[in-house]
Design a protein around this motif. Structure first.
Motif, short mmCIF file in Angstrom:
data_model
loop_
_atom_site.label_atom_id
_atom_site.label_comp_id
_atom_site.label_asym_id
_atom_site.label_seq_id
_atom_site.Cartn_x
_atom_site.Cartn_y
_atom_site.Cartn_z
N LYS A 150 0.85 -1.20 0.00
CA LYS A 150 0.00 0.00 0.00
C LYS A 150 0.89 1.25 0.00
CE LYS A 150 -4.11 -1.94 0.41
NZ LYS A 150 -3.61 -2.92 -0.60
N PRO A 151 0.46 2.32 -0.66
CA PRO A 151 1.29 3.54 -0.65
C PRO A 151 1.41 4.13 0.75
CG PRO A 151 -0.61 3.77 -2.13
CD PRO A 151 -0.74 2.45 -1.47
N ARG A 152 2.61 4.62 1.08
CA ARG A 152 2.77 5.37 2.33
C ARG A 152 2.28 6.79 2.07
NH1 ARG A 152 8.67 3.40 2.42
NH2 ARG A 152 8.45 1.35 3.32
N GLU A 153 2.13 7.55 3.16
CA GLU A 153 1.71 8.94 3.01
C GLU A 153 2.74 9.64 2.12
OE1 GLU A 153 0.59 12.45 6.02
OE2 GLU A 153 0.82 10.46 6.93
N ASN A 154 2.30 10.49 1.22
CA ASN A 154 3.17 11.24 0.30
C ASN A 154 3.71 10.41 -0.87
OD1 ASN A 154 2.92 13.47 1.95
ND2 ASN A 154 4.73 12.88 3.16
N ILE A 178 3.39 8.68 -4.44
CA ILE A 178 2.51 8.91 -5.60
C ILE A 178 2.64 7.74 -6.58
CG2 ILE A 178 2.05 10.49 -7.54
CD1 ILE A 178 3.52 12.65 -5.75
N ASP A 179 1.47 7.28 -7.03
CA ASP A 179 1.44 6.17 -7.99
C ASP A 179 2.09 6.61 -9.30
OD1 ASP A 179 0.69 3.61 -8.91
OD2 ASP A 179 -1.04 4.46 -9.94
N GLY A 180 3.01 5.80 -9.79
CA GLY A 180 3.69 6.14 -11.05
C GLY A 180 4.97 6.94 -10.82
N VAL A 181 5.14 7.45 -9.60
CA VAL A 181 6.37 8.20 -9.30
C VAL A 181 7.27 7.37 -8.39
CG1 VAL A 181 7.32 10.29 -8.22
CG2 VAL A 181 5.21 10.43 -9.56
N HIS A 182 6.72 7.01 -7.23
CA HIS A 182 7.53 6.20 -6.29
C HIS A 182 7.45 4.72 -6.66
CE1 HIS A 182 6.63 9.97 -4.15
NE2 HIS A 182 7.90 9.84 -3.79
N TYR A 183 6.28 4.28 -6.98
CA TYR A 183 6.02 2.90 -7.43
C TYR A 183 4.79 2.95 -8.32
CZ TYR A 183 8.89 0.73 -3.70
OH TYR A 183 9.92 0.33 -2.88
N PHE A 184 4.59 1.86 -9.06
CA PHE A 184 3.26 1.60 -9.62
C PHE A 184 2.61 0.68 -8.60
CE2 PHE A 184 5.81 2.37 -13.51
CZ PHE A 184 5.08 3.44 -14.01
N PHE A 185 1.60 1.18 -7.93
CA PHE A 185 0.93 0.38 -6.90
C PHE A 185 -0.14 -0.47 -7.58
CE2 PHE A 185 2.67 4.09 -4.74
CZ PHE A 185 3.35 3.49 -3.69
N ILE A 186 0.09 -1.77 -7.62
CA ILE A 186 -0.85 -2.64 -8.33
C ILE A 186 -1.36 -3.76 -7.42
CG2 ILE A 186 0.19 -2.12 -10.59
CD1 ILE A 186 1.53 -4.82 -10.60
#
Ligand code: 5GP
Length: 185
Positions: A40-44, A46-54
């Motif tokens: 799951k993304p941590r606070e701050n 961004i999808d596509g920047v830090h990871y692709f969250f899939i």
């Protein structure tokens, strides 16, 4: 001049993400790869920047389609390097992967010419303190990451270079020197 695939790895909390980010901001010819993860993304983040969250389903599908250069599971989540992204980027740029130790070793098996850089903490105590002060994980998650430290540090011997992250700017400069040296070979 050929483009080179560089890999930065090191134990959790060592600051490899910050080094990779600063380095690619300072050196526009070095493209930072964006990995896929089921975490799951941590606070701050961004999808596509830090990871692709899939989702786990999408991750599994990508494995089946041979879409990853390498992938591994940490702390119950999957992380993988998208193959196409890296291969396309390498046509025009040097590429930097910020991945775990096993990922780095797996990449070297496929890309013999990849250059692996290991980031070390100034001391183990310092690293444990950094992990505890990060506030992005639960106590249990931090304990798991500390348990894994020894295992991760033993993988240093498979890497081409080691850099100690005592002072951030010095560490980034040292990685830049490695890149320059490899480019001029
Ligand atoms: P975090 O959850 O803290 O962002 O990352 C956990 C670990 O996964 C870190 O050691 C990070 O370097 C690693 N990681 C991130 N992306 C990848 C990837 O694409 N492949 C592999 N093998 N590890 C990755």
């Amino acid at each position: 001049m050929r483009n080179i695939l560089f890999v930065i790895s090191g134990p959790s909390g060592v600051g490899k993400g910050t080094i990779a980010k600063l380095l690619t901001e300072r050196n526009k010819n070095v493209a930072l790869s964006v990995s896929c993860t089921t975490r799951k993304p941590r606070e701050n983040e961004i999808d596509g920047v830090h990871y692709f969250f899939i989702s786990r389903e999408d991750f599994k599908e990508k494995i089946e389609k041979d879409g990853f250069l390498e992938y591994s599971e940490h702390f119950g989540n999957f992380y993988g390097t998208p193959k196409e992204f890296v291969e396309n980027k390498l046509l025009t740029n040097d590429v930097l992967l910020e991945i775990d130790v096993n990922g780095g070793i797996a990449v070297k098996e496929k890309f013999e010419k990849a250059i692996l850089i290991f980031i070390l903490p100034p001391s183990i105590e310092e690293l444990k303190n950094r992990l505890k002060s990060r506030h992005s994980e639960t106590d249990e998650q931090i304990a798991i990451r500390i348990d894994r430290l020894k295992y991760e540090l033993e993988k240093e011997k498979f890497y081409d270079y080691s850099v100690v992250n005592d002072d951030l700017n010095t560490a980034v400069s040292e990685v830049e020197e490695i890149i320059e040296k490899e480019k001029n070979k």
